[in-house]
Enzyme design. Structure first.
Site, mmCIF file in Angstrom:
data_model
loop_
_atom_site.group_PDB
_atom_site.id
_atom_site.type_symbol
_atom_site.label_atom_id
_atom_site.label_comp_id
_atom_site.label_asym_id
_atom_site.label_seq_id
_atom_site.Cartn_x
_atom_site.Cartn_y
_atom_site.Cartn_z
ATOM 1 C CG HIS A 66 -1.914 -0.955 1.317
ATOM 2 N ND1 HIS A 66 -3.006 -1.112 0.621
ATOM 3 C CD2 HIS A 66 -1.856 -2.439 1.751
ATOM 4 C CE1 HIS A 66 -3.584 -2.157 0.575
ATOM 5 N NE2 HIS A 66 -3.084 -2.895 1.342
ATOM 6 N NE ARG B 17 -9.041 -8.825 5.332
ATOM 7 C CZ ARG B 17 -10.086 -8.815 4.887
ATOM 8 N NH1 ARG B 17 -10.800 -9.731 4.645
ATOM 9 N NH2 ARG B 17 -10.713 -7.623 4.287
ATOM 10 C CB CYS C 33 -5.352 -29.164 -14.556
ATOM 11 S SG CYS C 33 -3.790 -29.446 -13.825
ATOM 12 C CB CYS D 245 1.400 -31.403 -11.939
ATOM 13 S SG CYS D 245 0.548 -30.066 -10.836
#
Lengths: 488, 129, 418
Positions: A52, A319, A444, A449
């Protein structure tokens, strides 16, 4: 020389930044303690990844946030280069759609001025469109903050930890702090599930659990409320993307749903903001209503979002909202050796380097001696991304290491060499490999994998394939070999 | 198989049409078969009512191969009720590469009359020293 | 740089068949590229039978079918690049394409006149079907679970819930049950099963596995590993019926919610895509909108029979050889296929009318006693029953097509009048 022993509880972005800074000192023995199976899997893993500019935080209400955000924004420019962390400094636009919003923009501008943000200004429609082609034409004005940027948060944490460890920091994974022992005046040791660690200083950077850690020593009473935010992630080919970070006018609770393109080129929208009961510190569930809210709010900022069919993932992050709303960065009132670095909600990621540099100052103030190392290594090399280098370089890599010629993740073109490198750098799980290499982050979502990565982990870690964990303990990819249930 | 009259409803699995066949059984004998569109259906229904048979497919652990497993099947359909036992038996069988399609790994498994044969060949893993 | 007349990308059933046919037709320099160390694509892990009933006139398992194709291929001379991944295709001009590959031997740039793209499909993920909740381990796609089990010998889980009652999901239900797992339910959002009835019998009924039609999976519950899945009944509009929500305890969730053709490399080239098939728009040689680039097998259209994938491989081989020997496909008055009624898609989307063509299509919803009409050629075919899970394959002859004077042919499915 006897070393002062420092324990940093929590290897998220803040803990890892502090570890890096403290690793500069010759006379400190730094322990980085993380209860998860890998670093950065708490708040740091799922957030909007924004650096930010520093206009959001009212210096009267949130002096720490205001102070550290802008400093951190500046420091990340150096740190990302030194540590080869993926970042982009494309700037942010806060869009207004009403008079009320416009008033808020002027408040932000004034606040930004006070906080020392550079080049911040309010712009009108045609300039908005020039900066961001996909900005909603209904936006009347925008606050343009060219100094805002984006980072890869998991790359940041892993890079910081690699650098810290290379400089002597001792990393303890899957280590949970159960108790903190003191002798009446100062801290003496930590009790963990993996034994006891004698310490002189404890830095509480435990993110969502910082209040639980603080409770172990009593004194400062603060609560960390998990504030959940949901996100959509789009396929890298999904259009239209955005070139700037787009915000709505902020509300008291949160900066609102953002539309951004991540540093890896995926459009991402989110988060909403739902406060959860304080105990639900692991509730990262997505919900129908939450996702609908995110989609609705994000749509307002842009001309259009890509088709829903281009969404490859939805997820949620938490958060750590502290009592009072500001970062809690201070030593314990009475007990020597304990420093809270808690409640690092937004702009926590941005502020991390600045907050990290405060710690040595605090330690000195509290009576510690600090001796800088002569040969501290400030740099760290990233894992080479095969998919991004030239064909010539690809050939050189393969010639040097044939494992670069074996593509494990087709969607993101990640090679076996990178997977092995990730393991060498600390990945012990499929998720750890994914966050370090991007294998499994494509269209995917790992269907092609995951099995291959599991077999590579099995080979490298010398464990049975079904023992390979996807994430933490209890997330093994299988229950046994194919015949194990028939033997029961 | 009781002495009563029983109506058994089956779906034929011989071809994609999947005729709904009705078999009437009395005193352990088939009295009638209806609903089939071809003679294959009748043949299927006759067997399915008293001696349902299936082919069984699985993989076995295999040592020294380029893959950890080798795929196998029963050489002909076996009693459906025998299949769980066959699976359990095969879970304890380990074979070694190399293996070729058609190799018999278990003869006359559990006295079913069917062999277990290899359906996916497996080469020997070359070990580089 | 190696120069070929034809490069086949993807060594599954349709790719191997295409390479074989191309050699048989006299194409000289042919290469077959596959990213795996073995040929066959997904077939070697499909250890059940049902393959080859048409092509070999035998009921074979996936690996046996592959073996027969590979044996046929071995008798011909074409280059096979295994463990080789194609990462880029460049269209230089209509007679020259470049295929960039990576393997442990380095980056290779292969030049070719024609490309047959037969790289198959990928499976839809849990996110694509809108399931929310946590993201624990224990969630696999059906093909992924099949790879874990029947290639690597890993048991993915013990208490299984399967989403999707297509043949892939049904086969995996049986596979799990045979290996001792407890398959608690197969969840299907439609009011009818997605797969063949014979598979319902052999895979579900045989094992007493409940099939929950008109049900949808809403949410995943679980911390490190999935613990429960939240399910609800749905109405005709596939919307959740409020007080029908319940949970099923499980440690494994198998997603079998559909296949998507993997044509990203072709999309990068800017070929025309048919949103109905999510693959290339093709003509009667199964050639894409880019000259000399052909698509076959599941990359073109999700086939239920491997025999059709093989057939498409042979069609594209013919197309490629025609392209090579005639310096391209002749110009024609291409006729567009228009769709009317209960039809999801038909492929090819463009026909010349100057040759035989095999059409492959699917309906949107199951229907009984229907007719498929092609008015322009006055053709009418009756069907006892049509189902989305059963592909319609029909051959149109050059003779019946030659009379067509219009720019399009309309395929229409409607109820038969008795």
């Amino acid at each position: 020389m006897s070393k002062a022993r420092v324990a940093i509880i929590g290897a998220g972005i803040v803990g890892a930044s502090i570890a890096r800074v403290l690793s500069r000192y010759e006379n400190l023995e730094v322990h980085l303690i993380e209860m998860g199976a890998d670093v950065g899997w708490g708040v740091s893993k799922a957030n909007t990844a924004i650096l930010h500019a520093g206009y959001d935080d009212d210096p009267n209400l949130y002096p720490n946030r205001a102070k550290y955000c802008i400093r951190g924004n500046y420091l990340w420019r150096k740190w990302t280069k030194q540590l080869q962390i993926r970042a982009s400094w494309n700037g942010s636009l806060v869009l207004s759609f009403s008079e009320e919003d416009e008033e808020e923009l002027y408040n932000l501008l004034e606040r930004g001025e006070r906080n020392g943000v550079k080049e911040l200004r309010i712009i009108e429609k045609d300039e908005i469109q020039k900066l961001e082609k996909n900005a909603s034409p209904s936006a009347t004005l925008a606050l343009w903050a060219p100094t805002a940027g984006q980072i890869s948060p998991f790359e940041a944490v892993t890079a910081l930890v690699e650098n810290a460890v290379e400089n002597g920091v001792i990393l303890h994974l899957e280590t949970k702090v159960l108790d903190i022992v003191e002798d009446g005046t100062r801290i003496t040791k930590l009790v963990t599930n993996n034994g006891e660690i004698e310490v002189d200083w404890v830095i509480n950077a435990a993110g969502l659990y910082a209040d639980y850690i603080a409770k172990l020593v009593g004194g400062s009473e603060f609560k960390i409320t998990p504030r959940r935010g949901e996100y959509f992630l789009f396929d890298s080919t999904a259009e239209p993307k955005v070139s700037r970070i787009l915000f709505p006018a902020p509300k008291p609770k949160s900066k609102g749903v953002v539309v951004t393109t991540t540093v890896d080129g995926n459009l991402m929208i989110g988060p909403n903001a739902i406060d959860l009961p304080e105990e639900e510190k692991e509730n990262k569930e997505t919900t129908q209503e939450g996702l609908e809210e995110v989609w609705r709010d994000a749509s307002k900022l842009v001309k259009s979002l890509p088709s829903k069919s281009k969404v490859i993932k939805t997820f949620a992050g938490l958060r750590p909202e502290p009592t009072g709303g500001d970062f809690i960065i201070k030593p314990h009132d009475s007990l020597l050796g304990f420093i809270n670095v808690a409640g690092m909600r937004s702009p926590g990621l941005t502020s991390a380097p600045a907050v990290a540099y405060e710690i040595p100052k605090m330690l000195l103030h509290l009576g510690a001696r600090l001796v800088l190392k002569k040969n501290w290594n400030p740099t760290r090399k990233r894992i080479i991304r095969f998919s991004e280098v030239s064909n010539r370089r690809k050939n050189k890599l393969i010639a040097m290491n044939p494992l670069y010629g074996n593509i494990v993740c087709q969607c993101e073109m990640v090679t076996e060499a990178e997977v092995v490198e990730a393991i060498r750098r600390g990945a012990r799980t499929i998720e750890g490999v994914k966050l370090r290499t991007r294998a499994g982050m494509g269209r995917c979502q790992g269907a092609f994998c995951r099995a291959k990565i599991a077999m590579i982990l099995s080979r490298e870690l010398k464990i049975k394939p079904w023992q390979v964990r996807v994430k933490g303990a209890g997330s093994e990819i299988g229950v046994g070999d194919l015949f194990s249930l028939l033997h029961e | 198989m009781s002495n009563k009259r029983k109506v058994v409803k089956l779906i034929c699995i011989v071809c994609p049409i999947g005729c709904e066949i009705e078999v009437i059984v009395e005193n352990g004998n088939i009295i009638s078969i209806s609903g089939n569109k071809c003679p294959n259906g009748e043949k299927y229904a006759k067997e399915e009512v008293f001696h349902p048979k299936r082919l069984a497919f699985t993989v076995l652990r295999c040592k020294n191969g380029t893959m950890p497993t080798v795929a196998v099947k029963t050489s002909k359909p076996v009693s459906k009720f025998l299949i769980p036992s066959i699976m359990k038996y095969l879970s304890n069988v380990e074979v070694s590469a190399p293996l070729n399609v058609g190799d018999v790994v278990v003869q006359n498994i559990l006295d079913s009359g069917a062999d277990v044969i290899v359906t996916r060949s497996l080469d020997l893993l070359e070990r580089n020293s | 740089m190696c120069t070929y007349d034809l490069i086949v990308i993807g060594g599954g059933a349709s790719g191997i068949a295409a390479a074989i046919k191309a050699k048989e037709l006299g194409v000289k320099k042919v290469a077959l590229v596959d990213e795996k160390s073995y040929l066959g694509g997904v077939l070697p892990q499909c250890i059940h039978s049902g393959f080859g009933l048409v092509y070999f006139k035998k009921d074979l398992t996936g690996p046996e079918f592959t073996e027969k194709l590979v044996q046929k291929a071995k008798k011909l001379s074409f280059d096979v690049y295994s463990d080789t991944f194609v990462f880029k295709i460049i269209y230089r001009d209509y007679f020259e394409k470049l295929v960039y590959t990576v393997s442990k031997h380095g980056i290779k740039k292969l030049k070719t006149k024609t490309i047959i793209y037969s790289a198959g499909c990928r499976e839809r993920s849990i996110y694509e079907i809108g399931v929310v909740g946590s993201r624990p381990s224990g969630i696999f796609t059906a093909g992924e679970a099949q790879t874990l089990m029947d290639i690597y010998g890993i048991m993915p889980g013990k208490n299984i819930v399967i989403v999707g009652s297509g043949d892939v999901g049904l086969i995996m239900a049986r596979r799990f049950a045979l290996q001792g797992a407890n398959v608690k339910a197969v969840i299907e959002i439609m009011p009818y099963p997605g797969g063949l009835t014979r598979n319902i019998v052999q895979c579900l009924n045989d094992f007493n596995i409940p099939l929950l039609l008109s049900h949808s999976v809403l949410r995943v519950i679980g911390k490190d590993r999935i613990e429960e899945v939240e399910v609800c009944k749905v109405d005709e509009n596939k919307k959740c019926i409020e007080d029908s929500i319940f949970r099923i305890k499980c440690d494994t969730l198998i997603i079998s919610a559909g296949l998507v053709p993997r044509v990203e490399l072709l999309e990068d080239l800017g070929i025309s895509i048919d949103p109905l098939t999510k693959s290339a728009v093709v003509n009667d040689r199964l050639e894409t909108s880019l000259p000399g680039i052909f698509v076959a097998g599941n990359a073109l259209v999700v086939n239920d029979l491997v025999d059709y994938a093989v057939e498409q491989g042979e069609v594209v081989a013919q197309g490629a050889s025609e392209f090579i020997f005639n310096n391209g496909i002749s110009a024609a008055q291409w006729k567009k296929i228009k769709l009317n009624g209960n039809i999801r898609f038909f492929v090819p989307q463009l026909i010349s009318g100057e040759r035989d063509v095999i059409m492959y299509g699917r309906v949107i919803s199951p229907e009984e006693k229907v007719k498929l009409e092609i008015n322009e050629i006055k053709k009418e075919i009756s069907f006892f029953r049509v189902r989305p899970s059963e592909m319609i394959r029909l051959r149109l002859n050059k003779d019946e097509l030659s009379s067509v004077k219009t720019k399009s042919l309309t395929f229409s499915i409607s109820k038969r009048s008795e």
